[in-house]
Design an enzyme around this catalytic site. Structure first.
Site, PDB file in Angstrom:
ATOM      1  N   GLU A   3       0.645  -1.221  -0.087  1.00  0.00           N
ATOM      2  CA  GLU A   3      -0.221  -0.082   0.018  1.00  0.00           C
ATOM      3  C   GLU A   3       0.793   1.269   0.105  1.00  0.00           C
ATOM      4  OE1 GLU A   3      -0.922  -2.688   1.578  1.00  0.00           O
ATOM      5  OE2 GLU A   3      -2.977  -3.120   0.483  1.00  0.00           O
ATOM      6  N   HIS A  40     -11.524  -4.627   8.777  1.00  0.00           N
ATOM      7  CA  HIS A  40     -12.072  -4.713   7.219  1.00  0.00           C
ATOM      8  C   HIS A  40     -13.567  -4.011   7.327  1.00  0.00           C
ATOM      9  CE1 HIS A  40      -9.030  -7.832   6.542  1.00  0.00           C
ATOM     10  NE2 HIS A  40      -9.084  -7.605   5.365  1.00  0.00           N
TER      11      HIS A  40
HETATM   12  C1  LIG Z   1      -2.500  -4.612   4.149  1.00  0.00           C
HETATM   13  C2  LIG Z   1      -3.301  -5.232   3.493  1.00  0.00           C
HETATM   14  N1  LIG Z   1      -3.543  -5.322   2.018  1.00  0.00           N
HETATM   15  C3  LIG Z   1      -4.501  -6.231   1.492  1.00  0.00           C
HETATM   16  C4  LIG Z   1      -5.305  -6.921   2.065  1.00  0.00           C
HETATM   17  C5  LIG Z   1      -6.310  -7.860   1.013  1.00  0.00           C
HETATM   18  N2  LIG Z   1      -5.824  -9.320   0.937  1.00  0.00           N
HETATM   19  C6  LIG Z   1      -6.021 -10.038   1.906  1.00  0.00           C
HETATM   20  S1  LIG Z   1      -5.300 -11.765   1.774  1.00  0.00           S
HETATM   21  C7  LIG Z   1      -4.367 -11.015   0.360  1.00  0.00           C
HETATM   22  C8  LIG Z   1      -3.281 -11.929  -0.186  1.00  0.00           C
HETATM   23  C9  LIG Z   1      -2.385 -12.202   0.583  1.00  0.00           C
HETATM   24  O1  LIG Z   1      -1.537 -13.259  -0.096  1.00  0.00           O
HETATM   25  P1  LIG Z   1      -0.509 -14.095   0.681  1.00  0.00           P
HETATM   26  O2  LIG Z   1       0.311 -13.276   1.629  1.00  0.00           O
HETATM   27  O3  LIG Z   1       0.227 -14.847  -0.523  1.00  0.00           O
HETATM   28  O4  LIG Z   1      -1.302 -14.943   1.454  1.00  0.00           O
HETATM   29  P2  LIG Z   1      -2.438 -16.183   0.781  1.00  0.00           P
HETATM   30  O5  LIG Z   1      -3.704 -15.309   0.702  1.00  0.00           O
HETATM   31  O6  LIG Z   1      -1.881 -16.607  -0.345  1.00  0.00           O
HETATM   32  O7  LIG Z   1      -2.437 -17.297   1.979  1.00  0.00           O
HETATM   33  C10 LIG Z   1      -4.746  -9.625   0.120  1.00  0.00           C
HETATM   34  C11 LIG Z   1      -4.049  -8.869  -0.763  1.00  0.00           C
HETATM   35  C12 LIG Z   1      -5.035  -7.170   3.403  1.00  0.00           C
HETATM   36  N3  LIG Z   1      -5.753  -8.053   4.100  1.00  0.00           N
HETATM   37  N4  LIG Z   1      -4.312  -6.285   4.026  1.00  0.00           N
END
Ligand SMILES: Cc1ncc(C[n+]2csc(CCOP(=O)(O)OP(=O)(O)O)c2C)c(N)n1
Ligand SMILES: Cc1ncc(C[n+]2csc(CCOP(=O)(O)OP(=O)(O)O)c2C)c(N)n1
Ligand SMILES: [Mg+2]
Ligand SMILES: [Mg+2]
Lengths: 331, 326, 331, 326
Positions: free
Chosen positions: D60, D129
Site C-alpha cells: 500500500e 475490514h
Molecule cells: C495490508 C493489506 N493489504 C491487502 C489486503 C487484502 N488481502 C487479503 S489476503 C491478500 C493476499 C495475501 O496473499 P499471501 O500473503 O500470499 O497469502 P495467501 O492468501 O496466499 O495465503 C490480500 C491482498 C489485506 N488484508 N491487508
C-alpha cells in the site's frame, strides 16, 4: 539420517487431519449460508502448519494471517471454540467479536490470525524479543504468505529480528498467489527464499506438501534459534486447494484446473499416510480410526457452535479496554 | 520535592519505573547509546544496558509491533517514536493492531505498551516534524492518549501509562523540554482521564492541553488586568477526556473557549464543543469557540510559523469576542 | 576502458565544489544562529550526487532525503533560491514553507528532499512509472541512506519497481550511520548491496568517494534502464564529515575521530582534482578559478538570501490546495 | 439516463474518464486482470490493457507513492486501496507526502491523484475490514474526501475527483454496491464540497453521508407518519464540507441531528456540531445531537454488529429526543 519417530509421524498426521476436516466442515457451513462473513480456507497447506507446530514447544508462540484456522488447529486449538467463533457465537474464542480472521488462543501461545497482510509478523518478532529478554529458550514463529513478503511490515520485522538476533522463525507459505494475482507479477525473483540473505538470515526451501520435511527444517531452525543463533527463514512451496476465500475450486479464471489438479495430486495427507503405513507407524485401519475420531470431534464442534448462544449485544463494549471501561459511551 | 525540567521529569519517571519493574524496557531509534535524540532517556543505557534500552533500525512499524508482541507476552514495553509525525508511518500497527487486539482476543489479553513521542510546532522543523496528530489517535477505540503540560504531570502521567494495561500514548511537546517545575522524588500517579483546573475563574472557561496551557494562562493574566476572570482547565488526558470537569466549569462560567495546536477541522476542539453543548446546552451564553491552527501543513519559516501556532494574544482576542457576545 | 571525457570530469568537479562551498556556507550561517531549524549537511558525500547527476539527462527525475541539499545542487539547483529557502525567505524554492528538509525544483526534475526516511523512494518509483508510461526514455533516481533500507517504504518501492520493471535507479548512500547508530546494530549484513537480489535487481558496489566510479556505474545502470532492462541498485560507500545535523565534526561520542580522519583523507574533491590535473583535464590555476567563481556564486547567494524578504504571513494558506483554496479558515 | 448500480456508476465514470484522458490510469491490488475484488474496475483491463490497469504487489505504501510520483510528473493516477482500513498502512504516504507536497513545493506542484477505497461495516468483516476512517483524512490539510450515497453522486463525484488537481479520496460503502439509481450516460460533475438537500422538512435537520443517508431517509419516513418533518442533508463531501447549506438548514429548523457510521468520539459529527453552534448558535433550540457508532472496534458477530451500526430506528429515536427537548 533417521527420520522422525513414529509418534511424531502420528502427531503430524493428526494435526493435518484435524485441519482438513475442520476446514471442509467450515467450508460447507459457509457455503450453506450458515456462517457470517467470508473465510479463507487452509486446505492444501496442512503440511506447513502441522509440520511446523509439531516441531515446536508449547511455550513457543506463533502469529498468523487471514488464512489462520490451520495455524490455530495445529497449535492444538479447540475446534468447538473455533467453529463457534466462525459462526459468531458467544462461546467462540473471541466471544464472537473476531471471527475467522482473528481466531486466537493466548493460552496456546497462538497470538492470533490477522486481517492485515504482514500485520502479524512484527508481533511474532515482539514475542521473540520477549523470549530473548527472559532467556526462556522459547522461539516464536511468524506464518505469512508469499504475497506478504512484498509489504513493508514484513521487511521491517525480518530485519529487526536479524539486527537484534532474536529467536524467530519466518515461515513463508508460498502458494504462488496473492488473492487473484500470480506471484510472478508481484516479484522479480524465482523463489521467495532469495529474500533471506537480504537480512543476513539463513534461508531454506522446503517442500510444503511434505510435512516431514517441514518438521525437520523447523526442528533445525528452532534448535539454532534456541541456542542463540538468531532468526531464520523457511520457504514452504504449497498450494491452496480452494479459492482465495470461499469454497470454489475448479473453473477459476486466474489459475488453471490443470495446475490445481497437479497440486491436488501432491495432497500432503494421503502422501503422509502412505509414508506412515510404509514405515509401520500406522495401519490403514488405524488411520481410518483417527479420521473417524476427528470427524466426530468436528461434528461435536459444529453441534456445540450451533447450539451456542449469540453474544449479548449489551456486551458490545466489553474488552475494548482492560480495567474500567472508562470510554464507554451510550449507544 | 525537587525542581526538575519537563524532560528530566519524564526521564526520572521512566528510570524509577524500570527500577521497580524488570518487565519494563525501552525500544526505539537512538534511545539507548544516544539516550534519545532529545535526551529523553539520558543515562538509562548505562544503568540498564542494551537488553532493556534497545536501539533499533529505522523501522517504526516493526518497533511498534515489537512492543505489541512483547506486551502480549507479558512485558511492559516503552516504544519511542522520535517525532509524532512518524505515528503516521506506524499507524497500522498502532490503530489496527495495538488498539484492537484486546478486543479481538475476546478481551482476554492485556496490552501494556506505552508509546512515547514528541509533538508540536515552533522549532522551524517544517511540515513533517511539527504536527499535533492527537485527534487521529483519540478517534481509535482501544488507545489512551495523554499530553502533559508540566513536569509534575509528565512524571505522574508516565507512571500511570506504565502501570496501565492498555496501549497508551504519551506526547511530549518539543518546545517544553526546559520548562521547570516541582516534582516529587518518589513514584506517584496522575490518573489518566482527570483534567486539572489550573486557574479558577468566573467569567469564561478556557480548555487546553500540552503547550497551549501556558499560552492560555498567559492570556488569562492579560485579561485579569482587564477584570476578566478566566478558568483555565488543563485536560492532561485527551483520550479519555474528563467531560465532567469541563461541563461543570461550563455550567459555572457559561462560556467556553477550547485551545489546541492541532488544526481546527476535526480536531479535539470539535469533540469538546460537541460534548459541552450536549451536556450544558442551556447554560451556554455563547457558542463554544475554538482557537486552533489554520488548515495548512506546518510552515518552515518563523515568519509563517508564528502565525500558524496559536498564542496568548490570539487566545485573549477570542476570549474577548466570546465575552462580548450578548 | 577509456574514462569519461575531460568535459565530464570538469562537470563532475564543478558540481562537487558547488555542493561543498554551499554546504560549508550554510553550516557557518546555521552555526552563527542566522538560519532557522536544523540542517543535515551533505559534506563528504559530494561524489555520489555529482557522479550520479552528471550521468543523468535533464529530464531524468531524482527524489531525495533529509540530507538533500547536495542532490538539488547536483541537479543544477539555484544556490540563491536554496539559501533563501534555508533561511526561510519568500524568495526561496518553497517560498519559505519547506526549508532545508524540503528543497525541491520541479523544473529541474528534482522532486524534493524529504523529512520522512524512505518517504521519497516510492515517489521516485512513481516518476519511473510515468517515464515508462510515456516511453520517454527517462529514468528516475531514488537517493536514500543506508538506514533507510531498513524501512518498509524502501522495500515496497524497490520490489514494486522490479515487479513492474520500471526505469528506476536505487542509489544508496551508505555512510555507515543512521543518526547516531552505527549500521552494524541495525542490519546483519556486511554490505547494503546484498539487498538487491531480494528484488531480482542487479546491484553494484561503488566507491562513493570516487565520483568517476559513481558516474560510470550510473551511466551503465541508466543505459540498461532506458533500454527497458528495469531497475538497479547501487551502494555507494561514503561518509558524512559533519554530525548527523549541524556542524560538529571531531569529538563525537558515537564515532571516533580516527575513523572520521581516515575518511577525510579520502575527500572526493582534492582526489578528483589530482586526477583531472594528471589527466590534463584542468590546471591547478583552472581549478582555483573554478573555486573562486563558485565561492563568488555562494557569496552572492548569501547576499540574495539575506536581502530577501520574509514571507508574508497572510500567504500562510497559499498552496495548501491547487485552485480555489476552498478550505481556507479564519485564523 | 439509464438505471445503474452504485458500483457500475463508479465503473462507468472511470471508464469514460479514461477514454477522455489518456493520462488517467488505475493502480492497485487485483484492479487489473481481476477487475477489482468487488468488481469496481470490471472490464477495464480488457479495454485499456496492463499499462493503464496496473496490478501491483501487496504494498500500500508503494502503491500510493507510485501515484504521487506519477502525478507530480503529470499523470492522473487512480490509486485503489482495497479496504479503507488499509489507509492506515499507507498513512505516511497519504498524509505526510500526498497531502503536503504541493505546499512544500511552494504551491507550484499539481497533485491530481485520486485514492479510491471501500469502507463501512455490516458485512461481518470484523475490526480490520469494516472501519469508517474519514475523520482522520479530513483532519489532514491538503486532502479532499468524498463519500457518495447514490449512483448519480458516485459517477459525478468520481469525475470531479479525476478532474481535481489535488489529492482526493473517494470512499465507496461496501453495503451499497447493488443500490440502483438513474445515471446520465454522459460525463458530468457533482462538485466537491456541495451538500445535497435530499428531503426538505421544517422540524429538524438530519445531516448524514454515505450509507447513513438512506437510513436517515428511512427514519424520516417513519417520522413523517408521526407528523414530523425532517430535512435530510447528504453532505456528499466531508472535506471540504458545505457549511453554508447545513447552517442555512439549522437556522430554518433550529434542530440538528448528525449521523455517521464512524465512532462518535472525534468523528465528523463533532466538527459539524461545532460549526453549527459557531454559525447558528442563536437559532438552536436543542444541542446538535450525534448518532454514531459506539467507541469500540467493529465486532464480527451480526448479533453485535447490528447493535454497532447506526440504523433508522436509532436515528428516529434520537430525532424524537431532540424534538422533545423544550
Ligand atoms: C495490508 C493489506 N493489504 C491487502 C489486503 C487484502 N488481502 C487479503 S489476503 C491478500 C493476499 C495475501 O496473499 P499471501 O500473503 O500470499 O497469502 P495467501 O492468501 O496466499 O495465503 C490480500 C491482498 C489485506 N488484508 N491487508
Ligand atoms: C520515518 C522516519 N523515522 C525516523 C526519522 C528520524 N531520522 C532522520 S534522519 C535519520 C537517519 C537516516 O539514516 P540514513 O538513511 O542512513 O541517512 P543519513 O542520515 O545517514 O544520510 C533518522 C532516523 C525520520 N526522519 N523518518
Ligand atoms: Mg499466497
Ligand atoms: Mg546513513
Amino acid at each position: 539420517m533417521t527420520g522422525p519417530s513414529h509418534e511424531v509421524l502420528r502427531d503430524i498426521h493428526r494435526r493435518m487431519v484435524r485441519i482438513r476436516l475442520f476446514e471442509e466442515a467450515a467450508g460447507r457451513i459457509s457455503e450453506a449460508g450458515r456462517m457470517p462473513g467470508f473465510i479463507h480456507l487452509y486446505v492444501g497447506q496442512e503440511a506447513v502448519a502441522a509440520g511446523v507446530c509439531t516441531a515446536l514447544r508449547d511455550d513457543d508462540q506463533v502469529s498468523s494471517t487471514h488464512r489462520g484456522h490451520g495455524h490455530l488447529v495445529a497449535k492444538g486449538g479447540d475446534l468447538s471454540r473455533m467453529m463457534a467463533e466462525l459462526m459468531g457465537k458467544a462461546t467462540g474464542y473471541c466471544g464472537g467479536k473476531g471471527g475467522s480472521m482473528h481466531v486466537c488462543d493466548l493460552d496456546l501461545n497462538m497470538l492470533g490470525a490477522n486481517g492485515i497482510v504482514g500485520g502479524g509478523v512484527p508481533i511474532a518478532v515482539g514475542a521473540g524479543f520477549a523470549n530473548k529478554y527472559r532467556a526462556n529458550g522459547a522461539v516464536s514463529v511468524a506464518f505469512f504468505g508469499d504475497g506478504a513478503t512484498n509489504i513493508g511490515a514484513f521487511h521491517e520485522a525480518a530485519n529487526m529480528a536479524a539486527a537484534l538476533q532474536l529467536p524467530v522463525l519466518f515461515v513463508c507459505e508460498n502458494n504462488e498467489y496473492g488473492e487473484y494475482t500470480p506471484r510472478y507479477l508481484t516479484m522479480a525473483i524465482d523463489d521467495v527464499v532469495e529474500r533471506a540473505p537480504a537480512y543476513g538470515m539463513p534461508g531454506t526451501m522446503v517442500d510444503g506438501m511434505d510435512p516431514v520435511a517441514v518438521f525437520e527444517a523447523t526442528t533445525a531452525a528452532a534448535a539454532r534459534a534456541r541456542a542463540g543463533g538468531g532468526p531464520s527463514f523457511m520457504e514452504c512451496k504449497t498450494y491452496r486447494f480452494y479459492n482465495h476465500h470461499g469454497v470454489q475450486t475448479l473453473g477459476m479464471k486466474y489459475r488453471s484446473d490443470d495446475e490445481l489438479n497437479q497440486w491436488r495430486a501432491k495432497d500432503p495427507i494421503p502422501r503422509h499416510e502412505d509414508l506412515m503405513v510404509g514405515a509401520g507407524a500406522m495401519t490403514p485401519d488405524g488411520i481410518e480410526a483417527v479420521r473417524a475420531e476427528i470427524a466426530a470431534e468436528v461434528e461435536a464442534a459444529i453441534d456445540f457452535a450451533e447450539q451456542s448462544p449469540l453474544p449479548d449485544p449489551d456486551d458490545l463494549l466489553d474488552g475494548v479496554y482492560s480495567g474500567p471501561a472508562d470510554q464507554r459511551q451510550p449507544l | 520535592m525537587a525542581e526538575l525540567t519537563y524532560l528530566k521529569a519524564f526521564n526520572q519517571g521512566v528510570r524509577q519505573m524500570m527500577d521497580a519493574d524488570s518487565d519494563i524496557f525501552v525500544v526505539g531509534e537512538d534511545v539507548g547509546r544516544k539516550g534519545g535524540v532529545f535526551g529523553s532517556f539520558a543515562g538509562l543505557f548505562d544503568e540498564f544496558g542494551e537488553l532493556r534500552m534497545v536501539d533499533t533500525p529505522i523501522s517504526e512499524q516493526a518497533i511498534v509491533g515489537l512492543g505489541i508482541g512483547a506486551a502480549v507476552c507479558g512485558l511492559r514495553p516503552v516504544v519511542d517514536l522520535m517525532f509524532m509525525d512518524f505515528v503516521l508511518v506506524a499507524m497500522d500497527q498502532l490503530a489496527n493492531q495495538a488498539a484492537k487486539l484486546k478486543y479481538l482476543f475476546g478481551g482476554s489479553a492485556r496490552l501494556p505498551v506505552t508509546i512515547t513521542t514528541n509533538g508540536g510546532a515552533g522549532l522551524s522543523a517544517a511540515a513533517q516534524h511539527s504536527q499535533s496528530l492527537e485527534a487521529m489517535l483519540c478517534h481509535v477505540p482501544g488507545l489512551k492518549v495523554v499530553m502533559p503540560s508540566t513536569p509534575y504531570d509528565m512524571k505522574g502521567l508516565m507512571v500511570s501509562c506504565l502501570r496501565d494495561d492498555n496501549p497508551t500514548v504519551l506526547v511530549k511537546h518539543k518546545r517544553m523540554y526546559g520548562v521547570k517545575g516541582d516534582v516529587p522524588a518518589e513514584l506517584y500517579e496522575v490518573p489518566i482521564g482527570e483534567a486539572h483546573v489550573v486557574r479558577p475563574g468566573a467569567d469564561v472557561t478556557v480548555v487546553a492541553y500540552s503547550r497551549m496551557v501556558s499560552e492560555s494562562l498567559a492570556a488569562a493574566d492579560q485579561l485579569a488586568a482587564e477584570g476578566i476572570g478566566c478558568e483555565v482547565i488543563d485536560l492532561r488526558s485527551v483520550q479519555p477526556i474528563d467531560t465532567e470537569t469541563v461541563v461543570a466549569s461550563a455550567r459555572k462560567t457559561n462560556r467556553i473557549v477550547v485551545v489546541h495546536e492541532a488544526v481546527r477541522f476535526a480536531g479535539l476542539g470539535a469533540e469538546i464543543a460537541a460534548q459541552v453543548s450536549e451536556h450544558a446546552f442551556d447554560y451556554l451564553d455563547a457558542p463554544v469557540a475554538r482557537v486552533a491552527a489554520p488548515f495548512t501543513p506546518v510552515p518552515f519559516s518563523p515568519a509563517l510559523e508564528s502565525r500558524y501556532v496559536p498564542d496568548a494574544p490570539r487566545i485573549a482576542a477570542q476570549i474577548r469576542t466570546t465575552l462580548d457576545r450578548g
